[in-house]
Design a protein around this motif. Structure first.
Motif, PDB file in Angstrom:
ATOM      1  N   ASP A 145     -86.453  33.646  -6.451  1.00  0.00           N
ATOM      2  CA  ASP A 145     -87.530  33.904  -7.411  1.00  0.00           C
ATOM      3  C   ASP A 145     -88.872  34.020  -6.689  1.00  0.00           C
ATOM      4  OD1 ASP A 145     -88.677  34.350  -9.834  1.00  0.00           O
ATOM      5  OD2 ASP A 145     -88.617  32.271 -10.517  1.00  0.00           O
ATOM      6  N   GLY A 146     -89.729  34.887  -7.198  1.00  0.00           N
ATOM      7  CA  GLY A 146     -91.069  35.023  -6.638  1.00  0.00           C
ATOM      8  C   GLY A 146     -91.162  35.957  -5.447  1.00  0.00           C
ATOM      9  N   HIS A 147     -90.114  36.752  -5.204  1.00  0.00           N
ATOM     10  CA  HIS A 147     -90.131  37.669  -4.062  1.00  0.00           C
ATOM     11  C   HIS A 147     -90.073  39.131  -4.495  1.00  0.00           C
ATOM     12  CE1 HIS A 147     -89.835  34.555  -0.990  1.00  0.00           C
ATOM     13  NE2 HIS A 147     -88.920  33.956  -1.737  1.00  0.00           N
ATOM     14  N   GLY A 148     -90.521  39.389  -5.718  1.00  0.00           N
ATOM     15  CA  GLY A 148     -90.649  40.769  -6.148  1.00  0.00           C
ATOM     16  C   GLY A 148     -89.444  41.366  -6.834  1.00  0.00           C
ATOM     17  N   MET A 149     -88.380  40.596  -7.014  1.00  0.00           N
ATOM     18  CA  MET A 149     -87.199  41.117  -7.714  1.00  0.00           C
ATOM     19  C   MET A 149     -87.244  40.693  -9.174  1.00  0.00           C
ATOM     20  SD  MET A 149     -83.847  40.941  -5.257  1.00  0.00           S
ATOM     21  CE  MET A 149     -83.848  39.181  -4.989  1.00  0.00           C
ATOM     22  N   ASP A 150     -86.768  41.571 -10.060  1.00  0.00           N
ATOM     23  CA  ASP A 150     -86.641  41.163 -11.449  1.00  0.00           C
ATOM     24  C   ASP A 150     -85.424  40.248 -11.583  1.00  0.00           C
ATOM     25  OD1 ASP A 150     -84.274  42.779 -11.763  1.00  0.00           O
ATOM     26  OD2 ASP A 150     -85.547  44.527 -12.130  1.00  0.00           O
ATOM     27  N   THR A 151     -85.259  39.657 -12.753  1.00  0.00           N
ATOM     28  CA  THR A 151     -84.206  38.658 -12.912  1.00  0.00           C
ATOM     29  C   THR A 151     -82.808  39.239 -12.759  1.00  0.00           C
ATOM     30  OG1 THR A 151     -84.352  38.944 -15.319  1.00  0.00           O
ATOM     31  CG2 THR A 151     -85.587  37.113 -14.353  1.00  0.00           C
ATOM     32  N   ASP A 152     -82.613  40.483 -13.210  1.00  0.00           N
ATOM     33  CA  ASP A 152     -81.307  41.118 -13.039  1.00  0.00           C
ATOM     34  C   ASP A 152     -80.980  41.295 -11.556  1.00  0.00           C
ATOM     35  OD1 ASP A 152     -80.552  41.444 -15.746  1.00  0.00           O
ATOM     36  OD2 ASP A 152     -81.852  43.189 -15.935  1.00  0.00           O
ATOM     37  N   SER A 153     -81.968  41.727 -10.773  1.00  0.00           N
ATOM     38  CA  SER A 153     -81.743  41.932  -9.341  1.00  0.00           C
ATOM     39  C   SER A 153     -81.514  40.612  -8.621  1.00  0.00           C
ATOM     40  CB  SER A 153     -82.941  42.664  -8.723  1.00  0.00           C
ATOM     41  OG  SER A 153     -83.111  43.943  -9.307  1.00  0.00           O
ATOM     42  N   MET A 154     -82.224  39.577  -9.032  1.00  0.00           N
ATOM     43  CA  MET A 154     -81.999  38.252  -8.445  1.00  0.00           C
ATOM     44  C   MET A 154     -80.556  37.810  -8.657  1.00  0.00           C
ATOM     45  SD  MET A 154     -85.527  36.366  -9.660  1.00  0.00           S
ATOM     46  CE  MET A 154     -84.651  34.811  -9.864  1.00  0.00           C
ATOM     47  N   MET A 155     -80.047  37.967  -9.871  1.00  0.00           N
ATOM     48  CA  MET A 155     -78.675  37.559 -10.165  1.00  0.00           C
ATOM     49  C   MET A 155     -77.682  38.417  -9.388  1.00  0.00           C
ATOM     50  SD  MET A 155     -76.584  35.540 -11.623  1.00  0.00           S
ATOM     51  CE  MET A 155     -77.510  34.637 -12.882  1.00  0.00           C
ATOM     52  N   ALA A 156     -77.960  39.709  -9.271  1.00  0.00           N
ATOM     53  CA  ALA A 156     -77.070  40.588  -8.520  1.00  0.00           C
ATOM     54  C   ALA A 156     -77.009  40.169  -7.050  1.00  0.00           C
ATOM     55  CB  ALA A 156     -77.522  42.040  -8.646  1.00  0.00           C
ATOM     56  N   ALA A 157     -78.154  39.817  -6.480  1.00  0.00           N
ATOM     57  CA  ALA A 157     -78.188  39.384  -5.083  1.00  0.00           C
ATOM     58  C   ALA A 157     -77.432  38.071  -4.906  1.00  0.00           C
ATOM     59  CB  ALA A 157     -79.635  39.228  -4.622  1.00  0.00           C
ATOM     60  N   PHE A 158     -77.664  37.128  -5.805  1.00  0.00           N
ATOM     61  CA  PHE A 158     -76.953  35.848  -5.765  1.00  0.00           C
ATOM     62  C   PHE A 158     -75.453  36.064  -5.861  1.00  0.00           C
ATOM     63  CE2 PHE A 158     -74.963  32.832  -8.805  1.00  0.00           C
ATOM     64  CZ  PHE A 158     -74.843  31.726  -7.959  1.00  0.00           C
ATOM     65  N   ARG A 159     -75.023  36.917  -6.774  1.00  0.00           N
ATOM     66  CA  ARG A 159     -73.597  37.172  -6.951  1.00  0.00           C
ATOM     67  C   ARG A 159     -73.006  37.907  -5.755  1.00  0.00           C
ATOM     68  NH1 ARG A 159     -73.672  38.858 -13.385  1.00  0.00           N
ATOM     69  NH2 ARG A 159     -73.435  36.736 -14.214  1.00  0.00           N
ATOM     70  N   ALA A 160     -73.784  38.768  -5.133  1.00  0.00           N
ATOM     71  CA  ALA A 160     -73.285  39.486  -3.957  1.00  0.00           C
ATOM     72  C   ALA A 160     -72.951  38.510  -2.830  1.00  0.00           C
ATOM     73  CB  ALA A 160     -74.319  40.510  -3.481  1.00  0.00           C
ATOM     74  N   VAL A 161     -73.828  37.554  -2.600  1.00  0.00           N
ATOM     75  CA  VAL A 161     -73.577  36.553  -1.562  1.00  0.00           C
ATOM     76  C   VAL A 161     -72.348  35.724  -1.910  1.00  0.00           C
ATOM     77  CG1 VAL A 161     -74.474  34.522  -0.374  1.00  0.00           C
ATOM     78  CG2 VAL A 161     -75.998  36.440  -0.874  1.00  0.00           C
ATOM     79  N   ASN A 162     -72.278  35.271  -3.150  1.00  0.00           N
ATOM     80  CA  ASN A 162     -71.162  34.413  -3.541  1.00  0.00           C
ATOM     81  C   ASN A 162     -69.839  35.166  -3.579  1.00  0.00           C
ATOM     82  OD1 ASN A 162     -71.974  31.446  -4.557  1.00  0.00           O
ATOM     83  ND2 ASN A 162     -73.701  32.832  -4.781  1.00  0.00           N
ATOM     84  N   ALA A 163     -69.889  36.457  -3.944  1.00  0.00           N
ATOM     85  CA  ALA A 163     -68.667  37.257  -3.914  1.00  0.00           C
ATOM     86  C   ALA A 163     -68.184  37.433  -2.477  1.00  0.00           C
ATOM     87  CB  ALA A 163     -68.910  38.613  -4.568  1.00  0.00           C
ATOM     88  N   TYR A 164     -69.119  37.651  -1.559  1.00  0.00           N
ATOM     89  CA  TYR A 164     -68.738  37.753  -0.147  1.00  0.00           C
ATOM     90  C   TYR A 164     -68.110  36.443   0.327  1.00  0.00           C
ATOM     91  CZ  TYR A 164     -68.917  37.465   4.853  1.00  0.00           C
ATOM     92  OH  TYR A 164     -68.556  37.242   6.156  1.00  0.00           O
ATOM     93  N   VAL A 165     -68.754  35.331   0.021  1.00  0.00           N
ATOM     94  CA  VAL A 165     -68.254  34.024   0.470  1.00  0.00           C
ATOM     95  C   VAL A 165     -66.837  33.791  -0.047  1.00  0.00           C
ATOM     96  CG1 VAL A 165     -68.556  31.525   0.279  1.00  0.00           C
ATOM     97  CG2 VAL A 165     -70.542  32.995   0.681  1.00  0.00           C
ATOM     98  N   HIS A 166     -66.644  34.014  -1.352  1.00  0.00           N
ATOM     99  CA  HIS A 166     -65.334  33.745  -1.937  1.00  0.00           C
ATOM    100  C   HIS A 166     -64.288  34.706  -1.380  1.00  0.00           C
ATOM    101  CE1 HIS A 166     -62.099  33.526  -4.949  1.00  0.00           C
ATOM    102  NE2 HIS A 166     -62.487  32.274  -5.081  1.00  0.00           N
ATOM    103  N   GLY A 167     -64.608  35.988  -1.301  1.00  0.00           N
ATOM    104  CA  GLY A 167     -63.638  36.962  -0.817  1.00  0.00           C
ATOM    105  C   GLY A 167     -63.268  36.742   0.635  1.00  0.00           C
ATOM    106  N   ALA A 168     -64.269  36.510   1.489  1.00  0.00           N
ATOM    107  CA  ALA A 168     -63.997  36.323   2.912  1.00  0.00           C
ATOM    108  C   ALA A 168     -63.198  35.047   3.148  1.00  0.00           C
ATOM    109  CB  ALA A 168     -65.311  36.278   3.690  1.00  0.00           C
ATOM    110  N   THR A 169     -63.574  33.979   2.457  1.00  0.00           N
ATOM    111  CA  THR A 169     -62.879  32.709   2.675  1.00  0.00           C
ATOM    112  C   THR A 169     -61.493  32.739   2.055  1.00  0.00           C
ATOM    113  OG1 THR A 169     -65.055  31.643   2.560  1.00  0.00           O
ATOM    114  CG2 THR A 169     -63.134  30.212   2.585  1.00  0.00           C
TER     115      THR A 169
END
Length: 244
Positions: A145-169
């Motif tokens: 939050d506070g880095h220029g992304m709207d809330t939808d983009s923030m959630m997409a970025a968060f989910r991208a990281v977590n999807a990578y973590v879950h898939g790779a592991t």
């Protein structure tokens, strides 16, 4: 009647609300937390399929139906187990900055899944809502939050990281299990066992880039390096989209 039942179910207090209510018998020997702890122990040692209400009753020394006073079924049990192990994801408060926070959570999540490989077997882990999972998500979303992304983009970025973590592991856990099932103790043993298939495929000449990897890669068995390098690729992508 079906509509009425659905309405009653929707109005019923959820698991976490029930747990936060004052206990009718504070000294009761059986609690949701105890059920979750035993379920996690069984899953860690024998796999998720070994976790049944009957098995839990035996381990807890209670009647088979006793646990149903706290856990209504598999969904509640999964949620309790996931919440229990998610409590292990403690990233110190002194870790700051969106990238360091997301990276620390990702590394801790991989370590958690390797300690509890049954997490990779759950049918719908991404959609289980628990207090500890929400706290983990809140910390990471707040970091973005506070880095220029709207809330939808923030959630997409968060989910991208977590999807990578879950898939790779999940892939890492599956490979470990595959090796164990076949009695292969190392990457070299695994590659020797699969060599006939790989040799045929490489000799077709259709996969020159993969062949170059197979012959020249030096980190084939360095799962931690592979994970962290892939993670940094994801984080680099997020960095391009935010105001640092």
């Amino acid at each position: 009647m079906a509509a009425q039942k659905k309405s009653r179910d929707a109005d019923a207090p959820v698991l976490w609300e029930r747990m936060e209510r004052p206990a009718a018998a504070p000294r009761a020997s059986l609690t949701p937390q105890k059920i979750a702890a035993v379920a996690v122990q069984v899953a860690d040692s024998e796999g998720f399929a070994a976790v049944t209400m009957r098995r839990l009753a035996t381990e807890l020394g209670v009647a088979p139906m006793a646990a149903y006073r706290h856990v209504s079924g598999k969904d509640d049990l999964w949620a309790l187990m996931i919440d229990q192990v998610t409590a292990e994801l403690a990233v110190p408060d002194e870790v700051t900055g969106w990238r360091d926070i997301l990276r620390a959570h990702a590394l801790a999540s991989r370590a958690m899944m390797l300690r509890h490989p049954w997490l990779a077997q759950l049918p719908t882990p991404h959609f289980v809502l628990t207090p500890n999972r929400m706290a983990v998500a809140e910390r990471q979303l707040a970091a973005l939050d506070g880095h220029g992304m709207d809330t939808d983009s923030m959630m997409a970025a968060f989910r991208a990281v977590n999807a990578y973590v879950h898939g790779a592991t999940q892939s890492e856990v599956a490979l470990r299990q595959y090796m164990e099932d076949n009695g292969w103790a190392s990457g070299d043993e695994t590659r020797r066992a699969l060599a006939p298939q790989m040799t045929y495929l490489m000799e077709t000449g259709r996969y020159p880039t993969y062949r170059r990897y197979a012959l020249g890669a030096g980190r084939k068995d360095d799962a931690a390096w592979q994970f962290e390098t892939g993670l940094d690729c994801v984080l680099d992508g997020i960095a391009v989209r935010i105001d640092t």
